[in-house]
Design a protein around this motif. Structure first.
Motif, PDB file in Angstrom:
ATOM      1  N   PHE A  46       0.823  -1.216   0.000  1.00  0.00           N
ATOM      2  CA  PHE A  46       0.000   0.000   0.000  1.00  0.00           C
ATOM      3  C   PHE A  46       0.858   1.268   0.000  1.00  0.00           C
ATOM      4  CE2 PHE A  46      -2.669  -3.384   1.465  1.00  0.00           C
ATOM      5  CZ  PHE A  46      -3.908  -3.101   0.952  1.00  0.00           C
ATOM      6  N   ASN A  47       2.149   1.097  -0.299  1.00  0.00           N
ATOM      7  CA  ASN A  47       3.066   2.234  -0.315  1.00  0.00           C
ATOM      8  C   ASN A  47       2.991   2.937  -1.665  1.00  0.00           C
ATOM      9  OD1 ASN A  47       5.121   4.076  -0.080  1.00  0.00           O
ATOM     10  ND2 ASN A  47       6.706   2.592   0.450  1.00  0.00           N
ATOM     11  N   VAL A  48       2.088   3.898  -1.774  1.00  0.00           N
ATOM     12  CA  VAL A  48       1.917   4.660  -3.018  1.00  0.00           C
ATOM     13  C   VAL A  48       2.774   5.918  -3.026  1.00  0.00           C
ATOM     14  CG1 VAL A  48      -0.426   3.822  -3.393  1.00  0.00           C
ATOM     15  CG2 VAL A  48      -0.069   5.916  -2.070  1.00  0.00           C
ATOM     16  N   PHE A  49       3.694   6.029  -2.081  1.00  0.00           N
ATOM     17  CA  PHE A  49       4.508   7.237  -1.965  1.00  0.00           C
ATOM     18  C   PHE A  49       5.821   7.126  -2.734  1.00  0.00           C
ATOM     19  CE2 PHE A  49       2.139   6.407   1.988  1.00  0.00           C
ATOM     20  CZ  PHE A  49       1.188   7.406   1.856  1.00  0.00           C
ATOM     21  N   ARG A  58      -7.562   1.538  -6.033  1.00  0.00           N
ATOM     22  CA  ARG A  58      -8.305   0.446  -5.398  1.00  0.00           C
ATOM     23  C   ARG A  58      -8.729   0.852  -3.987  1.00  0.00           C
ATOM     24  NH1 ARG A  58      -4.701  -3.974  -2.555  1.00  0.00           N
ATOM     25  NH2 ARG A  58      -2.650  -2.993  -2.510  1.00  0.00           N
ATOM     26  N   GLY A  59      -8.869   2.153  -3.795  1.00  0.00           N
ATOM     27  CA  GLY A  59      -9.361   2.694  -2.540  1.00  0.00           C
ATOM     28  C   GLY A  59      -8.326   3.444  -1.745  1.00  0.00           C
ATOM     29  N   ILE A  60      -7.071   3.324  -2.117  1.00  0.00           N
ATOM     30  CA  ILE A  60      -6.008   3.979  -1.353  1.00  0.00           C
ATOM     31  C   ILE A  60      -6.158   5.495  -1.446  1.00  0.00           C
ATOM     32  CG2 ILE A  60      -3.519   4.245  -1.071  1.00  0.00           C
ATOM     33  CD1 ILE A  60      -3.194   1.461  -2.320  1.00  0.00           C
ATOM     34  N   ASP A 191       6.232  -1.986   2.608  1.00  0.00           N
ATOM     35  CA  ASP A 191       4.931  -2.185   1.950  1.00  0.00           C
ATOM     36  C   ASP A 191       3.786  -1.446   2.632  1.00  0.00           C
ATOM     37  OD1 ASP A 191       4.472  -3.679   4.223  1.00  0.00           O
ATOM     38  OD2 ASP A 191       4.431  -5.612   3.191  1.00  0.00           O
ATOM     39  N   PHE A 192       4.029  -0.777   3.738  1.00  0.00           N
ATOM     40  CA  PHE A 192       3.013   0.044   4.406  1.00  0.00           C
ATOM     41  C   PHE A 192       1.721  -0.764   4.615  1.00  0.00           C
ATOM     42  CE2 PHE A 192       0.305   4.139   4.288  1.00  0.00           C
ATOM     43  CZ  PHE A 192       0.613   4.448   5.604  1.00  0.00           C
ATOM     44  N   ASN A 193       1.879  -1.936   5.161  1.00  0.00           N
ATOM     45  CA  ASN A 193       0.745  -2.843   5.381  1.00  0.00           C
ATOM     46  C   ASN A 193       0.737  -3.315   6.829  1.00  0.00           C
ATOM     47  OD1 ASN A 193      -1.300  -4.715   5.214  1.00  0.00           O
ATOM     48  ND2 ASN A 193      -0.321  -5.986   3.659  1.00  0.00           N
TER      49      ASN A 193
END
Length: 627
Positions: A46-49, A58-60, A191-193
């Motif tokens: 979930f690391n979109v940075f 997908r909702g992030i 991965d920021f999860n």
């Protein structure tokens, strides 16, 4: 036929399997939306940075990230989200200050402060693979806080548009939690999860295969910008589910297993026959979203003969009957755009209406019946309405309503004038009426087209080919998945790339539209173009000056609007690319479980589920009570 049936069965099995894995989630409390960008390739990341693609839609970006500012093209505003007010610049634009909204918290209970912003910027500047790395290193001399809610940027050079890097519009730099990232060895591979959220929802579960991601409303939703600005989101859960091809979406929504999705016109019509609860942005024809801030059309390679000749570019424009063109492309259900700017209600008010008289009086350097030729055709709107009526659709008679539906006008269909423009440049016709180049060889145009048959770019290519063939030009359409590389390297004649980069959508500033045409970012054929604009390889000293003057003043300065109009006028005069119609978004909303979507009759926010603004829509949705 057997293959199609297998695909449908597989899609249904995937959905049933997905729901079984989130068993116990009440359907009537769950909003289910489609994923535009496809199945997540790295579902646990979930690391979109970073600069890597992580399927943010997908909702992030829609639910768990709040930006500093976000633009809304429907309401025409730039919303202060984590920032409490607009950016503050000093007089020479070498310093920018951000004031943060107080009382916002990460989902783990830690307050969002200036420390998060400073740490995030410094981290982005330190690591090459972080998002905005180059931009920040190019512009930022120093970043620091003066208190817990104030961040100051000292810039290397004056930059009145530095804040644009933080405006969320399907992108833009977004803050991430310092107290989480500072504890990891490498922010790139992290991965920021589970993700720590600044938005009104948190991650609840996700599919290891990447098909779905489930979110649950935060208990402290009121401690987010969404809660503070708009109130409590109505759905307790939001499920993002990727269905694949359009037929799967039709079946899912017909069975009330998909509340919001994007469709083609053909798929929408099929869906309304199966599901009486389905509706589009407009309840009646032309159905489509007319607030999308994209202008579609044709890009000409201005470094390839004969498209380096202005008369040729204008001849190709006047050889188009825009009503027939949009009829071919979208059965008339798209708003024509004469400017290099989408004809959204916002831009109709800000640019189209103020420029109407100039358009009516604009002339080309050619005479017809002894008079300078005026190419603008305001009656095109009425012709579009007549086309719709002849097709059996009901449309209003009010001209203002028609302009919003079909656009306020376009260029005249004037093949006779187009012929004059070509003849005076040495072109001629053969005995069969086909056009020959000045050297006597047949004029053949190859259009590089988008590969998806439902995409507006693809429809532009097919419509243009038909119009120019009618005019006597031999046209070949080549669809290619490599369209970006082909066009960005300049190896083409005509492409269906956007004719101009997208504007903000909710602000009159056109630096985003015009600056990509500046000669400083020009790349010759064979070198990869920097942004959409330079794929045309067109530059102009006058436009350079307009852009440079624009960048010296605040984007809210009234002079900025005047400069924007000057830039649009120059693009019209030179016609390096041909804008045709605004992006005709087709959405399907199922009103079985949820209602009060932001349709044309109540456009309280942008209507797309894949935009980051979705979180601001959710407080307005209403449950129907059906189970």
């Amino acid at each position: 036929m057997k293959k199609s049936a297998c695909i449908i069965v597989l899609a249904l099995l995937l959905f049933i399997t997905g729901l079984s894995q989130v068993a116990g989630i009440p359907r009537e409390e769950t909003l289910i939306v489609d994923v535009l960008s496809g199945r997540a390739g790295s579902p646990g990341n979930f690391n979109v940075f970073t600069s890597a693609w992580r399927n943010p839609d997908r909702g992030i970006q829609q639910l768990i990230l709040e930006p500093l500012w976000i633009v809304d093209p429907t309401t025409g505003e730039v919303i202060n989200a984590l920032a409490s007010e607009e950016p503050i610049y000093n007089k020479d634009f070498t310093q920018m200050t951000i004031k943060l909204r107080k009382g916002c918290y990460w989902s783990d209970g830690v307050e969002i402060t200036a420390d998060d912003i400073v740490y995030g910027i410094e981290t982005a500047m330190k690591y090459t693979a972080m998002g905005s790395h180059d931009t920040f290193n190019l512009n930022v001399k120093k970043v620091y806080k003066t208190d817990n809610y104030t961040v100051v940027f000292e810039l290397k050079e004056p930059n009145a548009r530095f804040h644009a890097n933080f405006i969320d519009r399907w992108g833009g730099w977004r803050p991430f939690p310092k107290h989480v990232f500072e504890k990891v060895d490498d922010p790139i591979t992290f991965d920021f999860n589970p993700p720590i959220s600044s938005g009104p929802y948190v991650l609840k579960d996700y599919d290891q295969a990447g098909y779905w991601t489930l979110y649950e409303k935060r208990e402290d939703w009121e401690r987010t910008p969404t809660g503070m600005l708009y109130g409590e989101p109505k759905p307790k859960y939001v499920l993002f589910y990727y269905y694949g091809e359009t037929s799967n979406k039709v079946i899912a929504q017909a069975n009330h297993n998909l509340d919001m999705t994007d469709l083609t016109i053909e798929a929408f019509r099929a869906l309304t026959q199966r599901n009486p609860y389905t509706r589009a942005y407009r309840i009646e024809y032309p159905w489509i979203v007319n607030v999308d801030p994209c202008i579609t059309g044709l890009t000409l390679n201005n470094e390839v003969y004969p498209y380096n000749i202005k008369d040729v570019r204008w001849a190709l424009t006047l050889a188009i009957d825009i009503v027939d063109y949009i009829g071919i492309a979208f059965d008339g259900a798209a708003p024509m755009g004469v400017l290099h700017l989408p004809p959204t209600p916002y831009y109709l008010k800000v640019y189209y209406e103020p420029m109407e008289e100039w358009l009516k009086n604009f002339t080309l350097d050619i005479e017809v019946n002894g008079q300078p030729f005026k190419p603008y055709d305001p009656s095109a709107t009425l012709r579009a309405a007549q086309y719709a009526r002849e097709r059996g659709y009901t449309v209003p008679n009010d001209i203002n309503e028609l302009k919003e539906m079909f656009g306020p006008g376009w260029w005249k269909y004037a093949p006779d004038v187009a012929e004059q423009l070509l003849i005076r440049n040495g072109f001629k016709r053969d005995k069969n009426g086909k056009w020959l180049l000045p050297d006597g060889t047949p004029w053949k145009i190859t259009i590089i087209n988008h590969p998806s048959p439902s995409h507006p770019s693809n429809r532009n290519g097919l419509a243009a080919a038909q119009q120019w063939r009618n005019f006597g030009i031999d046209v070949n359409v080549v669809t290619s998945e490599s369209i970006q590389d082909i066009t960005f390297f300049g190896n083409y004649e005509v492409s269906t790339n956007w004719p101009a980069p997208e504007p903000w959508g909710g602000h009159p500033d056109l630096d985003r539209v015009l600056s990509p045409f500046h000669s400083r970012v020009y790349k010759p054929i064979g070198e990869y173009a920097v942004q959409n604009g330079p794929t045309s390889r067109w530059t102009n000293p006058k436009l350079d000056k307009i852009v440079e003057n624009m960048e010296k003043i605040d984007w809210n300065d009234p002079r900025n609007l005047e400069l924007g109009m000057e830039g649009l006028k120059l693009l019209i005069e030179e016609m390096p690319t041909i804008p045709t119609f605004g992006y005709p978004g087709v959405v399907g909303w199922d009103e079985y479980y949820w209602t009060n979507y932001p349709g044309a009759e109540n456009p309280y926010t942008q209507p797309y589920h894949h935009w980051p603004n979705l979180k601001y829509m959710l407080p307005y949705l209403e449950p129907t009570g059906r189970k």
